[in-house]
Enzyme design. Structure first.
Site, PDB file in Angstrom:
ATOM      1  N   ASP A 338      23.424 -13.199  20.474  1.00  0.00           N
ATOM      2  CA  ASP A 338      22.187 -13.471  21.031  1.00  0.00           C
ATOM      3  C   ASP A 338      21.830 -13.915  22.044  1.00  0.00           C
ATOM      4  O   ASP A 338      22.642 -14.464  22.912  1.00  0.00           O
ATOM      5  CB  ASP A 338      21.469 -14.233  19.838  1.00  0.00           C
ATOM      6  CG  ASP A 338      22.107 -15.705  20.136  1.00  0.00           C
ATOM      7  OD1 ASP A 338      23.235 -15.805  20.164  1.00  0.00           O
ATOM      8  OD2 ASP A 338      21.318 -16.664  19.893  1.00  0.00           O
ATOM      9  N   GLU A 339      20.555 -13.845  22.591  1.00  0.00           N
ATOM     10  CA  GLU A 339      20.083 -14.502  23.788  1.00  0.00           C
ATOM     11  C   GLU A 339      20.894 -14.401  25.015  1.00  0.00           C
ATOM     12  O   GLU A 339      21.264 -15.199  25.660  1.00  0.00           O
ATOM     13  CB  GLU A 339      19.877 -15.803  23.565  1.00  0.00           C
ATOM     14  CG  GLU A 339      18.630 -16.024  22.471  1.00  0.00           C
ATOM     15  CD  GLU A 339      18.280 -17.484  22.216  1.00  0.00           C
ATOM     16  OE1 GLU A 339      17.219 -17.853  21.887  1.00  0.00           O
ATOM     17  OE2 GLU A 339      19.359 -18.198  22.249  1.00  0.00           O
TER      18      GLU A 339
END
Length: 544
Positions: A338-339
């Protein structure tokens, strides 16, 4: 004059607070027919006939025909633990509650495991059988379960049925309970990177998880901020990347202790090693792993995500995940994904050249997908399954159909659409979006989590079957050993009932009444769970 103005402001603030107290919507305390049971069993028939229990004569034993016997250490320890729970706490009986049959006594709880493979020495898995049936009568109560995992859940339920009358005598009512979890994956995520969590805190929360019938500890063990996992292949990772190489690390013995402590309570331990982002602490002990960022034509001296274009990156990851797969016995590893911030990759001339060679153009999500795909292949080689955050699915990475997609982003409308999209593609889904418990608000915020449901999206019955459960997450930016447990409990208890009990169990008044008592029971057992509202426990928290 300034003092007068300050006093006026404080008075106004206090008036606002009082007004807020009055307007806060609090459920009604009712006399629940289910007493303090939490989470609510699938089927529970509790009669008015009450039996006494005596610490001096009561015992928990293996049933004569049980496939598990005295050599089943897991159950032996559970018998001792729940004996102390049963006689260590019981809520005083509501005076309105009727009881008959006083004088008759339950002197024994027999535990009968019916499967030829009781799983005494095994590890729980996503397919473990946690079902059980509990019959309470005198002189003997019987707990029947196919595997030890169901027996653990039934022992918790039995301990919750015990209550104390106004004279201090312990009672349990004649009952018939048939129970099983609605979802097979019911997890708690704890973050030990942003703040180091001492073993004592982790173990105490494993106890609390068992009290709420959770079965997965998602250990977000490392992140940008620190790398406390002590690798035996790459010791420099924790030596350089932890907050302190001796006091703020989890040694192999520590990790083994957590895994075994969890196993004894029917809880899986799923480790998360998130890449290519969230890896600043990795780079401190593994030189050359992270991408050098550039300012114009010169390196800026800072580093971005894992460098996805070097063969050395994948050599390292192959060895590292082979170690992780041997240390953590669960069939799944959480790989994050993620991210990922692309700005550093965009600034690096070597990566720009690689992008051109690969035909990726300027679409850096394709570079991320390239990296993730290679990591998934590495983990597949260890014969482990993998869990990933939803961005990996959103970016179109090629995934095995048994991949577990962890949904965490967006508004209610957005996460419901994501759950629909994931399951429509044939993947299993896990929900966390409405259960980020690090987000706090004043008042009865447990109700929002209680009302959320993993199945509340537009989809077919086949899609709903692909939802294996959910996790309550407590991220560590503002949480450490001083406030983790009261921030988590009993708010996580609300999520526990949503994941265990029937979908139609939604009466917040009944839930509030049972949860208030359950919270007091946790407090008496040494868990400093915060109060739901004004009131008291017969046994208040004794402090440190």
């Amino acid at each position: 004059m300034a003092v007068i103005k300050l006093a006026a402001l404080l008075l106004a603030a206090s008036v606002c607070l009082c007004s807020k107290h009055k307007s806060e919507k609090v459920p009604k305390l009712v006399n629940s027919q289910y007493g303090s049971l939490w989470p609510l069993p699938q089927s529970a028939q509790i009669s008015a006939t009450a039996f006494q229990l005596s610490r001096s004569s009561f015992q928990i034993v293996h049933a004569p025909k049980s496939s598990a016997g005295p050599r089943c250490y897991l159950l032996g320890e559970a018998f001792r633990r729940y004996f102390e729970y049963t006689f260590g706490y019981s809520k005083r009986l509501n005076k309105d509650r009727k009881q008959s049959g006083a004088g008759a006594e339950v002197s024994e709880l027999q535990v009968l495991i019916t499967s030829s493979e009781p799983q005494c020495d095994g590890f729980p898995s996503v397919s473990s059988d946690e079902s059980y049936q509990l019959t309470v009568d005198q002189p003997t109560a019987v707990l029947t379960a196919p595997e030890v995992w169901g027996a653990l859940r039934g022992l918790e339920t039995f301990s919750q049925l015990v209550y104390k009358d106004e004279y201090g005598t312990l009672h349990i009512n004649k009952s018939e309970i048939k129970d099983f979890p609605r979802f097979n994956h019911r997890g708690i995520l704890l973050d030990s990177s942003r703040h180091f969590l001492p073993l004592k805190v982790i173990l105490a929360n494993l106890d609390a998880m068992a009290m709420n019938k959770y079965n997965v500890f998602h250990w977000h063990i490392v992140d940008d901020q620190s790398f406390p996992y002590q690798s035996f292949l790459f010791p420099e990772l924790s030596k350089e990347g932890s907050y302190h190489p001796y006091t703020h690390v989890y040694t192999p013995a520590d990790v083994k202790m957590v895994i075994e402590y969890a196993r004894m309570r029917g809880i899986r331990v799923i480790s998360e090693f998130d890449t290519p982002g969230h890896t600043q602490s990795w780079g401190l002990g593994q030189k050359g792993l992270l991408t050098p960022c550039y300012s114009g034509e010169k390196p800026s001296g800072t580093f971005g995500p894992v460098n996805p274009i070097l063969n050395s990156t994948y050599d390292f990851m192959t060895q590292f995940f082979k170690e992780v797969s041997s240390v953590f016995p669960d069939a799944y590893i959480h790989l994050g994904g993620d991210e990922v911030d692309f700005s550093c990759w965009k600034s690096n001339p070597d990566i720009q050249k690689f992008m051109e060679q690969q035909g990726f153009g300027t679409d850096y999500s394709k570079l991320e997908s390239y990296y993730i795909q290679r990591i998934l292949d590495i983990v597949t080689g260890t014969k482990k399954g993998y869990m990933i955050w939803q961005e990996v699915f959103d970016n179109g990475v090629k995934l095995k159909l048994d991949t577990l997609i962890h949904v965490w982003k967006g508004s209610e409308e957005q996460y419901k659409a994501e759950m629909a999209a994931v399951t429509a593609a044939g993947f299993q889904a896990l929900l966390s979006t409405p259960w980020y418990l690090n987000r706090i608000s004043y008042g009865q915020d447990w109700q929002q989590g209680y009302k959320a449901d993993p199945h509340s999206f537009n989809g077919t019955d086949a899609q709903k079957k692909l939802v294996i459960g959910g996790e309550a997450c407590l991220w560590g930016e503002f949480v450490d050993a001083t406030n983790l447990t009261p921030r988590l409990w009993p708010r996580a208890s609300a999520v526990a009932e949503r994941l265990w009990s029937r979908k139609d169990v939604r009466d917040t008044d009944d839930a509030y009444s049972r949860l208030s008592q359950h919270r007091c029971r946790m407090v008496q057992r040494g868990i400093p769970a915060e109060p739901l509202y004004v009131g008291h426990c017969d046994y208040e928290y004794g402090g440190l």
